[in-house]
Write a protein that holds these residues in place. Structure first.
Motif, PDB file in Angstrom:
ATOM      1  N   SER A  92      23.540  -3.166 -31.242  1.00 41.91           N
ATOM      2  CA  SER A  92      22.672  -2.143 -30.652  1.00 41.91           C
ATOM      3  C   SER A  92      21.470  -2.780 -29.961  1.00 41.91           C
ATOM      4  O   SER A  92      20.897  -2.184 -29.048  1.00 41.91           O
ATOM      5  CB  SER A  92      22.213  -1.156 -31.722  1.00 41.91           C
ATOM      6  N   ILE A  93      21.110  -3.981 -30.339  1.00 42.35           N
ATOM      7  CA  ILE A  93      19.992  -4.687 -29.694  1.00 42.35           C
ATOM      8  C   ILE A  93      20.319  -4.955 -28.226  1.00 42.35           C
ATOM      9  O   ILE A  93      19.451  -4.834 -27.362  1.00 42.35           O
ATOM     10  CB  ILE A  93      19.672  -5.999 -30.447  1.00 42.35           C
ATOM     11  N   ILE A  94      21.572  -5.288 -27.939  1.00 43.47           N
ATOM     12  CA  ILE A  94      21.994  -5.528 -26.557  1.00 43.47           C
ATOM     13  C   ILE A  94      21.854  -4.248 -25.741  1.00 43.47           C
ATOM     14  O   ILE A  94      21.361  -4.271 -24.615  1.00 43.47           O
ATOM     15  CB  ILE A  94      23.456  -6.040 -26.506  1.00 43.47           C
ATOM     16  N   HIS A  95      22.288  -3.125 -26.312  1.00 46.14           N
ATOM     17  CA  HIS A  95      22.180  -1.842 -25.615  1.00 46.14           C
ATOM     18  C   HIS A  95      20.726  -1.492 -25.342  1.00 46.14           C
ATOM     19  O   HIS A  95      20.376  -1.072 -24.227  1.00 46.14           O
ATOM     20  CB  HIS A  95      22.838  -0.727 -26.438  1.00 46.14           C
ATOM     21  N   ILE A  96      19.877  -1.661 -26.329  1.00 43.04           N
ATOM     22  CA  ILE A  96      18.448  -1.361 -26.160  1.00 43.04           C
ATOM     23  C   ILE A  96      17.823  -2.304 -25.146  1.00 43.04           C
ATOM     24  O   ILE A  96      17.048  -1.886 -24.281  1.00 43.04           O
ATOM     25  CB  ILE A  96      17.724  -1.442 -27.526  1.00 43.04           C
ATOM     26  N   PHE A  97      18.171  -3.576 -25.224  1.00 47.49           N
ATOM     27  CA  PHE A  97      17.628  -4.561 -24.291  1.00 47.49           C
ATOM     28  C   PHE A  97      18.015  -4.229 -22.850  1.00 47.49           C
ATOM     29  O   PHE A  97      17.171  -4.225 -21.950  1.00 47.49           O
ATOM     30  CB  PHE A  97      18.118  -5.968 -24.672  1.00 47.49           C
ATOM     31  N   MET A  98      19.293  -3.911 -22.612  1.00 44.73           N
ATOM     32  CA  MET A  98      19.737  -3.577 -21.256  1.00 44.73           C
ATOM     33  C   MET A  98      19.100  -2.284 -20.750  1.00 44.73           C
ATOM     34  O   MET A  98      18.742  -2.176 -19.580  1.00 44.73           O
ATOM     35  CB  MET A  98      21.264  -3.468 -21.201  1.00 44.73           C
ATOM     36  N   ALA A  99      18.934  -1.301 -21.634  1.00 42.77           N
ATOM     37  CA  ALA A  99      18.287  -0.050 -21.232  1.00 42.77           C
ATOM     38  C   ALA A  99      16.838  -0.291 -20.850  1.00 42.77           C
ATOM     39  O   ALA A  99      16.345   0.264 -19.860  1.00 42.77           O
ATOM     40  CB  ALA A  99      18.379   0.973 -22.362  1.00 42.77           C
TER      41      ALA A  99
END
Length: 197
Positions: free
Chosen positions: A153-160
């Motif tokens: 989920s860190i990747i998703h938050i980072f990309m967002a």
């Protein structure tokens, strides 16, 4: 901006008569109206859905797809509207940008002097960089959201957050680097060398 660039290259002497304050106001009003009409239904479509699970979003802001995933009802209307909105905004914008840059390149290739051609293309360089700053994170976020369900989920938050913050942070830098005085000051600040304008 692409239309502005096209008029500046193709009709430089008629620029002020083509892009009057009235024309610019109408273009801005059309862009604003299109954005409002496209985005306004989304909160109402989300509000009608029942949420029976956790209401914790995976992003720092309310992304339509993320909120749809938390609903415990049929979200097909939301999915169809989201798909139509993406097609209407992203694909239509990309096609309009492509068409305007084809016209710009035709106008630039019609210029006799090589030096003037380079100057004409340099006029559009900042705009192309600004468009890329918007589309590359957007496409990256869409790909991660669609195909990266197994990722942290860190990747998703980072990309967002990259998609949300990168374009407004880097746009002033992209447009100011073209100014010679700012470039000279940056070189002086980082290199410590006195550069004369």
């Amino acid at each position: 901006m692409a239309f502005d660039c096209f008029v500046a290259i193709r009709f430089p002497l008629h620029y002020a008569t083509i892009l009057t304050h009235s024309v610019i106001s109408k273009i801005a009003a059309a862009v604003l109206l299109r954005s409002v009409v496209t985005v306004l239904p989304m909160p109402f479509l989300i509000k009608r859905l029942p949420f029976c699970h956790s209401n914790v979003l995976s992003h720092a802001y309310c992304l339509h797809q993320d909120a749809m995933r938390l609903a415990c009802a049929d979200t097909s209307v939301n999915s169809i509207y989201g798909l139509l909105a993406v097609i209407f905004i992203l694909i239509l914008d990309a096609l309009i940008l492509l068409a305007s840059y084809i016209l710009i390149f035709q106008a630039v290739l019609g210029i006799a002097s090589q030096e003037e051609r380079l100057k004409g293309l340099n006029t559009c360089l900042s705009h192309i960089c600004a468009v890329m700053l918007f589309y590359v994170p957007l496409i990256g976020m869409a790909l991660i959201h669609r195909y990266g369900k197994h990722l942290s989920s860190i990747i998703h938050i980072f990309m967002a957050n990259i998609y949300l913050l990168l374009p407004p942070v880097l746009n002033p830098i992209v447009y100011s680097v073209r100014t010679k005085q700012i470039r000279w000051r940056i070189v002086q600040a980082f290199c410590g060398v006195r550069v004369s304008p």
